[in-house]
Design an enzyme around this catalytic site. Sequence first.
Site, PDB file in Angstrom:
ATOM      1  N   GLU A 138     -33.361   1.898 -13.218  1.00  0.00           N
ATOM      2  CA  GLU A 138     -33.203   3.121 -13.563  1.00  0.00           C
ATOM      3  C   GLU A 138     -34.325   3.849 -12.717  1.00  0.00           C
ATOM      4  O   GLU A 138     -35.489   3.492 -12.650  1.00  0.00           O
ATOM      5  CB  GLU A 138     -33.617   3.645 -14.942  1.00  0.00           C
ATOM      6  CG  GLU A 138     -32.374   3.612 -15.745  1.00  0.00           C
ATOM      7  CD  GLU A 138     -32.299   4.253 -17.152  1.00  0.00           C
ATOM      8  OE1 GLU A 138     -33.443   4.698 -17.550  1.00  0.00           O
ATOM      9  OE2 GLU A 138     -31.354   3.924 -17.967  1.00  0.00           O
ATOM     10  N   ASP A 179     -40.120  14.620 -20.397  1.00  0.00           N
ATOM     11  CA  ASP A 179     -40.895  13.632 -20.086  1.00  0.00           C
ATOM     12  C   ASP A 179     -42.255  13.746 -20.750  1.00  0.00           C
ATOM     13  O   ASP A 179     -42.963  14.988 -20.546  1.00  0.00           O
ATOM     14  CB  ASP A 179     -41.103  13.279 -18.813  1.00  0.00           C
ATOM     15  CG  ASP A 179     -39.843  12.693 -18.357  1.00  0.00           C
ATOM     16  OD1 ASP A 179     -39.163  11.888 -18.890  1.00  0.00           O
ATOM     17  OD2 ASP A 179     -39.129  13.332 -17.322  1.00  0.00           O
TER      18      ASP A 179
END
Length: 268
Positions: free
Chosen positions: A49, A60
């Site tokens: 990824e 995040d």
Amino acid sequence: MHRIDETFRRLRAQSRKALIPFITAGDPSLEAAVPVMHALVRAGADVIELGVPFSDPMADGPVIQHSSERALQRGVGLAYVLQTVDVFRQSDAVTPVVLMGYLNPLEIYGIARFTQHAVACGVDGVLLVDLPPEEADEIRPIFSAAGLALIVLASPTTSASRLARLSGVAQGYLYYVSFSGVTGADRLDAQSAGDRLRGLRAQTQVPVVVGFGIRDAASAAVMAVDADGVVVGSALVTALSDAPDVDTACRRADAFLAPLRQALDAVK
């Protein structure tokens, strides 16, 4: 998309779990991106990824936020990310690469243009953490027609009806977020996640992988029991973050990932 499907078919036939590392494109340096990707594959990665840096990465935690900021300061944008995959493909035509990020950079680039360029560069799938369901329904056919998988996310707060719908449209693999919150948090609940993972795997035709909270070989092995694979991000990004040169970054990638590969191979 076919590389993802073939990878999971091979792993299933071997009774092995997928190891999926996440790194931010352009961090710890522009030069390190492709060598680190190759180092991860050598250390046992099955899928990579590759994070697309974004200025407002709301899903995040601090580690990946700062990684994204550093990459943006180096001028990394979507064009660089695609070029990185293109260069990686010159010597690796097998390992699937999934881009992970947010919708805005793709909209600015142009969805149709992005799709064309992503496929040409060798991208296999895209995971957009802030993609609304209605826009997913618009983008999915465009991606599918080009052979690009739109990876979907599910979490502990995803409703049963939503899970049923996601299970029906999931492509490549379904990414289960082990807890609600941001990446990098340390509050893994293996029992609760395991219950949900077993239910998801019974519902969907695609593999189910789990991420968030996986920091080392022990946590990877625990979570892999009820999943088809695990994603490790923040802990790896931390290990790479201050690597002073490409060789050091590659050595750290190998040193971090190899124990996880060994631990997963012990899970049946």
